[in-house]
Scaffold this motif. Structure first.
Motif, PDB file in Angstrom:
ATOM      1  N   ASP A   1     -14.958  15.077  57.619  1.00  0.00           N
ATOM      2  CA  ASP A   1     -15.509  14.352  59.210  1.00  0.00           C
ATOM      3  C   ASP A   1     -15.565  14.890  59.889  1.00  0.00           C
ATOM      4  O   ASP A   1     -16.399  14.159  61.018  1.00  0.00           O
ATOM      5  N   ILE A   2     -14.110  14.693  59.995  1.00  0.00           N
ATOM      6  CA  ILE A   2     -14.158  15.365  61.589  1.00  0.00           C
ATOM      7  C   ILE A   2     -12.968  16.295  62.101  1.00  0.00           C
ATOM      8  O   ILE A   2     -12.570  17.250  61.149  1.00  0.00           O
TER       9      ILE A   2
ATOM     10  N   VAL B   1     -15.165   4.802  59.687  1.00  0.00           N
ATOM     11  CA  VAL B   1     -15.533   6.398  60.065  1.00  0.00           C
ATOM     12  C   VAL B   1     -16.766   5.797  58.679  1.00  0.00           C
ATOM     13  O   VAL B   1     -16.594   5.872  57.990  1.00  0.00           O
TER      14      VAL B   1
ATOM     15  N   LEU C   1     -18.480   6.832  64.177  1.00  0.00           N
ATOM     16  CA  LEU C   1     -16.964   5.595  64.420  1.00  0.00           C
ATOM     17  C   LEU C   1     -17.559   4.567  65.194  1.00  0.00           C
ATOM     18  O   LEU C   1     -17.690   4.466  66.630  1.00  0.00           O
TER      19      LEU C   1
ATOM     20  N   THR D   1     -10.613   2.850  57.857  1.00  0.00           N
ATOM     21  CA  THR D   1      -9.474   2.928  57.448  1.00  0.00           C
ATOM     22  C   THR D   1      -8.210   3.532  57.334  1.00  0.00           C
ATOM     23  O   THR D   1      -6.772   3.700  56.823  1.00  0.00           O
TER      24      THR D   1
ATOM     25  N   ILE E   1     -17.945  14.344  62.796  1.00  0.00           N
ATOM     26  CA  ILE E   1     -16.855  13.574  64.542  1.00  0.00           C
ATOM     27  C   ILE E   1     -16.666  15.445  64.339  1.00  0.00           C
ATOM     28  O   ILE E   1     -16.460  15.295  64.181  1.00  0.00           O
TER      29      ILE E   1
END
Length: 245
Positions: free
Chosen positions: A106-107, A86, A24, A91, A184
């Motif tokens: 992903d988060i 990311v 990140l 993004t 993340i």
């Protein structure tokens, strides 16, 4: 623990190995809010790199912009200027559907309030994001049970939030946040609503999970004991991210 570890995924930058780029990266991020005729400059060119497997404590007074920074990092808000990468992918200008997909895969997010769905059990709350992502019911149930067991909640899987303590509810929220194996994890004062003893218990479980799974984590906190156990500590000063000793 192997079944609940975060799975590694391919980076979107093909010319570099994943460990050579931040998972990140906030680059020259600005965020301004209008308040009547005045403009509040919350972030003014903030830079922050989070590396794979690294934990970062974000320590700053209320109103400094911690939540704003996490919302932008988690693609919940757009920066007014700058970029959020990311795994090397820009993004800021992606369509909303693609930003939503990245958030989903992903988060993970943990908030000060657990935000559990009151009508569902602990098990169902952790299964739900997996089902939304498209995982089969049996697999989602198996992973949810493993996560809750790992966090010491084996006996509480069929309890609804109202039947659990604050610390138990927050551990369910942590399990839900990592259920889809994100790369993340962003946590905004995850122990802020808990008493000191319960906060320590919840953070110990939280820290054990992120270390075992290799998650890259940013945790906003006022608790300096918690911050001391992170790999790095940063603050926000005059709209910039500043490293602390």
């Amino acid at each position: 623990m192997s079944d609940v570890m975060v799975e590694a995924e391919e980076t979107t930058i093909e010319t570099e190995e994943a460990q050579d780029i931040p998972i990140l990266y906030l680059h020259q991020v600005e965020r301004h809010y209008s308040q009547g005729e005045a403009t509040l400059d919350i972030l003014r060119g903030a830079e922050l790199a989070l590396w794979p497997g690294q934990s970062v404590a974000l320590v700053a007074p209320s109103g400094a912009g911690k939540s704003t920074l996490l919302h932008i990092a988690g693609l919940l808000e757009h920066p007014d200027h700058g970029e959020v990468y990311v795994a090397g992918q820009a993004t800021a200008n992606l369509p909303d559907a693609e930003r939503t997909r990245i958030r989903r895969t992903d988060i993970g997010f943990v908030y000060q309030s657990h935000h559990l769905l009151p009508e569902f059990t602990a098990l169902e709350n952790v299964m739900l994001p997996q089902l939304i992502r498209g995982l089969g019911r049996n697999e989602a149930k198996k992973r949810a049970q493993e996560l809750l067991d790992y966090l010491g909640l084996k006996a509480r899987v069929n309890h609804r939030p109202a039947e659990m303590s604050g610390g138990e509810q927050q551990r369910v929220a942590i399990a839900r946040a990592v259920a889809n194996a994100p790369r993340i994890l962003l946590a905004d004062e995850p122990t802020g609503n808990l008493d000191v003893k319960t906060a320590e218990h919840v953070f110990a479980a939280f820290n054990q999970l992120i270390r075992a799974s290799g998650l890259s984590t940013i945790i906003a906190t006022h608790n300096m004991d918690i911050a001391a156990r992170m790999d790095r500590r940063v603050t926000i000063s005059d709209g910039l991210v500043v490293e602390l000793d």
